[in-house]
Every structure is written in C-alpha cells, then in structure tokens.
Design an enzyme around this catalytic site. Structure first.
Site, PDB file in Angstrom:
ATOM      1  CG  ASN A   9      72.664  30.507  33.664  1.00 20.15           C
ATOM      2  OD1 ASN A   9      71.786  30.107  34.441  1.00 20.15           O
ATOM      3  ND2 ASN A   9      73.826  29.894  33.530  1.00 20.15           N
ATOM      4  CD1 TRP A  10      68.059  35.391  35.726  1.00 19.27           C
ATOM      5  CD2 TRP A  10      66.138  34.630  36.591  1.00 19.27           C
ATOM      6  NE1 TRP A  10      67.063  36.291  35.408  1.00 19.27           N
ATOM      7  CE2 TRP A  10      65.882  35.847  35.921  1.00 19.27           C
ATOM      8  CE3 TRP A  10      65.071  33.964  37.212  1.00 19.27           C
ATOM      9  CZ2 TRP A  10      64.603  36.409  35.868  1.00 19.27           C
ATOM     10  CZ3 TRP A  10      63.800  34.519  37.153  1.00 19.27           C
ATOM     11  CH2 TRP A  10      63.575  35.735  36.491  1.00 19.27           C
ATOM     12  CE  LYS A  11      76.004  31.519  36.122  1.00 22.11           C
ATOM     13  NZ  LYS A  11      77.430  31.742  36.283  1.00 22.11           N
ATOM     14  CG  HIS A 100      76.897  26.613  32.947  1.00 18.51           C
ATOM     15  ND1 HIS A 100      77.818  26.831  33.942  1.00 18.51           N
ATOM     16  CD2 HIS A 100      76.567  27.830  32.464  1.00 18.51           C
ATOM     17  CE1 HIS A 100      78.027  28.141  34.058  1.00 18.51           C
ATOM     18  NE2 HIS A 100      77.282  28.767  33.178  1.00 18.51           N
ATOM     19  CD  GLU A 155      78.760  30.593  29.861  1.00 19.31           C
ATOM     20  OE1 GLU A 155      78.156  31.654  30.003  1.00 19.31           O
ATOM     21  OE2 GLU A 155      78.635  29.632  30.645  1.00 19.31           O
ATOM     22  N   GLY A 161      81.889  34.682  36.457  1.00 20.17           N
ATOM     23  CA  GLY A 161      81.697  35.218  37.808  1.00 20.17           C
ATOM     24  C   GLY A 161      82.909  35.917  38.397  1.00 20.17           C
ATOM     25  CB  SER A 192      82.882  38.824  33.540  1.00 22.60           C
ATOM     26  OG  SER A 192      83.254  37.986  34.622  1.00 22.60           O
TER      27      SER A 192
HETATM   28  P1  13P Z   1      78.660  35.567  34.844  1.00 24.89           P
HETATM   29  O1  13P Z   1      77.985  36.465  33.837  1.00 24.89           O
HETATM   30  O2  13P Z   1      78.147  35.755  36.245  1.00 24.89           O
HETATM   31  O3  13P Z   1      80.144  35.662  34.735  1.00 24.89           O
HETATM   32  O4  13P Z   1      78.267  34.074  34.470  1.00 24.89           O
HETATM   33  C1  13P Z   1      78.410  33.659  33.167  1.00 24.89           C
HETATM   34  C2  13P Z   1      77.722  32.380  33.012  1.00 24.89           C
HETATM   35  O5  13P Z   1      78.129  31.378  33.569  1.00 24.89           O
HETATM   36  C3  13P Z   1      76.490  32.355  32.191  1.00 24.89           C
HETATM   37  O6  13P Z   1      76.079  31.051  31.946  1.00 24.89           O
END
Ligand code: 13P
Length: 229
Positions: A9-11, A100, A155, A161, A192
């Site tokens: 997930n590159w966000k 999400h 999640e 994060g 994470s």
């Molecule tokens: P991180 O891996 O940066 O903690 O993010 C997790 C996430 O939200 C994946 O959708």
C-alpha cells in the site's frame, strides 16, 4: 504450503517516474522466492495506469504481480466530481482496498460508506481488501461480504506507521476470530511490517500474508519482505 499474499500500500506517495523505477528495480531482484506468493501493488489512482503498463512491459511473465486501487467511489458512474468508480478501476486493477483506517479517520468514512464501497467493488468484480482495526468493524461489514470473494486485513491503528507492530500471537488470534465469523477467507496482518518481522507473522497458523505500508516504498526492502515471507 499455504498461499501468502504480500500487498504493497503505497498510500499517497510517488510520481510516475518513481513508480517506473521501483518496478524496474523489482524486476532486477531475485525471483527464486516466488512459489506460493501473490504480490499486489496498490498505488494512487494517478499511477494505476502506468504501474499496470510498467508491470506488463518490464516484468512481464517473470513475476505474477496484480494491481489494486487504494479506494473506490461509493457511487456508480455519473455526476460525482472527484469520484473514481468501480467500472473505471476495473479497467486497471483486480483488487481494491476498502475501509483503511486512514480513510475512516481522515476522510470520515463510516461503516455505511465502507459497506457501500464494498458493494460497488463486488458489483464490478473487484476483490475488496477490507481493512479492519477491531471486531466491531468486521461485524459491521459481515452481511455485505457474505459469500463473496474478498480478503480481510487486520490493521490495529496503534501499529500503523509507528514502528510498533502488534504481536504475532495477538494478530493470529484476531485472524482466527475473523475466520470463525467469515469463513475460510485470506486474512492479512498490517501495521509496521518490515523485512525483519514479516516471517513472524506469516508463519502463524491463521495469517495469510501482510499489507505493507512504509516498507513497501523502498523496493529493496519490499523485495526482501517477499523473500522472507
Ligand atoms: P505501515 O506499514 O507504514 O505501518 O502501514 C500499514 C498500513 O497502513 C498498510 O495499509
């Protein structure tokens, strides 16, 4: 051996040339690690087309990688400025992340909107990757996903994060609970995940893979995550 899903997930990151370079670099990494692994890349809408093309042109048959969107409009085609609908996404992707916590918390998406989005994804034959941070969110969406093809990602918000993942034992317990309610669907862990801890999650009995945020932006780290999963 169970099938393991590794989803990037590159966000809200990367522009076209960076995405292209990421794909080139992935293409140059070691592919001996691919048996039983399904890789899905979820870039921003603006990158979907170039990522799909880049995968076809650069990676080709070397590696089976699917593309997913990070969101979907709860509406069909029509007068919905800014909305990207399921029919448009289906041209470019097979999967779509729905619910999400960053959408729930920053964009005000409640259970009703999440369920409308799941319904649209299913209507257009997209496979929803439904993100939940607790069991209530599972119960809220239980009826919409009943009997369909979908993936759930557990999640917990404290782990996203922060560099502090949930314990594999607790994540596995959640995955077990989710499967008891929804049946034998793939359940991923997210929050994470890194090249150092991925195996501790994928080796658990009920966890079928990972949804990876920050660590998926760096292609070397992501390739190592795939390798270690
Ligand atoms: P991180 O891996 O940066 O903690 O993010 C997790 C996430 O939200 C994946 O959708």
């Amino acid at each position: 051996m169970k099938k393991v899903f590794i989803v990037a997930n590159w966000k809200s990151n990367k522009i076209t040339k960076e995405a292209r370079k990421w794909i080139e670099d992935l293409s140059n990494s070691n592919f001996n690690f691919m048996d039983f692994k399904e890789i899905i890349i979820c870039p921003s809408f603006s990158l979907l087309s170039s990522v799909k093309l880049g995968i076809q042109e650069i990676i080709g048959q070397k590696l089976k990688i699917k593309v997913g969107a990070q969101d979907i409009s709860q509406f069909d085609e029509g007068a919905y400025t800014g909305g990207v609908n399921g029919r448009q996404i289906k041209e470019l992707a097979d999967y779509v992340i729905v619910g999400h916590s960053e959408r729930r918390n920053n964009f005000g998406e409640d259970g009703k909107i999440v369920n409308e989005k799941i319904s649209k994804a299913l209507k257009y034959n997209l496979i929803p990757i439904l993100c939940v941070s607790d069991m209530k969110q599972i119960h809220d969406s239980r009826l919409v996903i009943h009997n369909s093809n979908f993936i759930v990602a557990y999640e917990p918000t404290f782990a996203i994060g922060t560099g502090t993942p949930d314990t594999p034992e607790n994540a596995d317990k959640m995955a077990k609970n989710i499967k008891e309610i929804l049946g034998e669907i793939p359940v991923l862990y997210g929050g994470s995940v890194s090249k150092f801890n991925i195996k501790s999650f994928t080796q658990m009995s009920y966890i079928d893979g990972a949804l990876v945020g920050r660590a998926s932006l760096d292609v070397k780290e992501f390739a190592t995550i795939i390798q270690n999963a």
